[in-house]
Enzyme design. Structure first.
Site, short mmCIF file in Angstrom:
data_model
loop_
_atom_site.label_atom_id
_atom_site.label_comp_id
_atom_site.label_asym_id
_atom_site.label_seq_id
_atom_site.Cartn_x
_atom_site.Cartn_y
_atom_site.Cartn_z
N ARG A 105 -13.22 56.69 47.69
CA ARG A 105 -11.94 56.02 47.55
C ARG A 105 -11.38 55.73 48.93
O ARG A 105 -11.17 56.64 49.73
CB ARG A 105 -10.99 56.90 46.75
CG ARG A 105 -9.68 56.22 46.43
CD ARG A 105 -8.89 57.00 45.42
NE ARG A 105 -8.54 58.35 45.84
CZ ARG A 105 -7.50 59.02 45.39
NH1 ARG A 105 -6.70 58.45 44.50
NH2 ARG A 105 -7.22 60.23 45.81
N THR A 109 -6.29 51.66 50.54
CA THR A 109 -6.17 50.70 49.44
C THR A 109 -6.30 51.40 48.09
O THR A 109 -5.95 50.83 47.06
CB THR A 109 -7.28 49.64 49.53
OG1 THR A 109 -8.55 50.32 49.37
CG2 THR A 109 -7.27 48.91 50.86
N ASP A 201 -7.03 67.86 45.19
CA ASP A 201 -8.29 67.12 45.35
C ASP A 201 -9.43 67.94 44.75
O ASP A 201 -9.80 68.99 45.28
CB ASP A 201 -8.55 66.83 46.84
CG ASP A 201 -9.75 65.90 47.01
OD1 ASP A 201 -9.58 64.81 47.57
OD2 ASP A 201 -10.86 66.27 46.57
N ASP A 204 -12.47 68.60 47.10
CA ASP A 204 -12.17 69.61 48.12
C ASP A 204 -12.08 70.99 47.53
O ASP A 204 -12.56 71.97 48.11
CB ASP A 204 -10.85 69.28 48.83
CG ASP A 204 -11.01 68.15 49.83
OD1 ASP A 204 -12.16 67.90 50.27
OD2 ASP A 204 -10.00 67.52 50.18
N1 URA Z 1 -8.80 62.68 42.76
C1 URA Z 1 -8.55 64.01 42.88
O1 URA Z 1 -9.43 64.78 43.27
N2 URA Z 1 -7.33 64.47 42.55
C2 URA Z 1 -6.35 63.66 42.10
O2 URA Z 1 -5.26 64.16 41.79
C3 URA Z 1 -6.63 62.29 41.99
C4 URA Z 1 -7.86 61.83 42.33
#
Ligand code: URA
Length: 210
Positions: A105, A109, A201, A204
């Site tokens: 991602r 953007t 995330d 992560d």
């Molecule tokens: N990707 C993630 O890992 N967490 C989110 O909250 C949104 C996208």
């Protein structure tokens, strides 16, 4: 599947999800919980698989016994966070074929950029289950499913841990034929594209990269 959206509200799933959401949950436990929840989600998403029968012999008598029909299904991990769901689902469906779609991602953007694509052969004849823990904007999920359809996939289901209403709407508009199975639909997406309250995330947290 007949429903476009299925929320798996099983008490064990919801309890495990609460543990995952907590910011102090360590990486190893987060990964373990994700693996456990993935099996409940896989159970639900495969509930209506087409069945056949074959003749077997039990120690007592022959019988026409149910077996899964058709080609082995294809499990597609949307990298990298999709890998956190892969092992658990594969434990339930060990003969599934596995593919990978690499999208990252762009943090400015929020649009997906492709860097890898490898899927099992005869994808058009298989049930395809695409897995990605977080259905956030829906941009990367929609792009991954676009790619799978371009490769010939016709029967696709989407398995995620958490979804935002925005992502569900986007998926429904782009791919109304793709049922979604999730453990929760959260409140909204924040300005950085994170699901709120969410769990942060997912990549992560499962790989300990932050
Ligand atoms: N990707 C993630 O890992 N967490 C989110 O909250 C949104 C996208």
């Amino acid at each position: 599947m007949s429903e476009h959206l299925t929320i798996v509200d099983h008490p064990l799933v919801q309890h495990k999800l609460t543990l995952m959401r907590q910011k102090d949950t360590p990486t190893a436990l987060f990964r373990q919980l994700l693996r456990e929840i993935s099996q409940f989600l896989a159970y639900e998403i495969t509930r209506e698989l087409p069945m056949d029968t074959k003749t077997i012999e039990t120690p007592l008598e022959p019988m026409e016994a149910p077996v899964l029909a058709g080609k082995k299904l294809a499990l597609i991990s949307i990298l990298r966070a999709g890998n956190g769901l892969l092992d658990g689902v594969l434990e339930l469906i060990p003969s599934a074929r596995v593919g990978f779609v690499g999208l990252y991602r762009d943090e400015e953007t929020l649009k997906p950029v492709q860097y890898y694509f490898k899927v099992p052969e005869a994808i058009d004849d298989r049930l395809v289950i695409a897995v990605d823990p977080m259905l956030a904007t829906g941009n990367s999920s929609v792009a991954a499913i676009d790619l799978l359809k371009e490769a010939g996939a016709r029967n696709i289901r989407f398995l995620c841990l958490l979804a935002a209403p925005e992502g569900i709407k986007r998926m429904k508009e782009a791919h109304p034929d793709v049922p979604i199975v999730t453990a929760s639909v959260d409140k909204y997406l924040n300005d950085h594209g994170y699901i709120v309250p969410g769990l942060g995330d997912a990549g992560d947290r499962m790989f300990g990269t932050k």
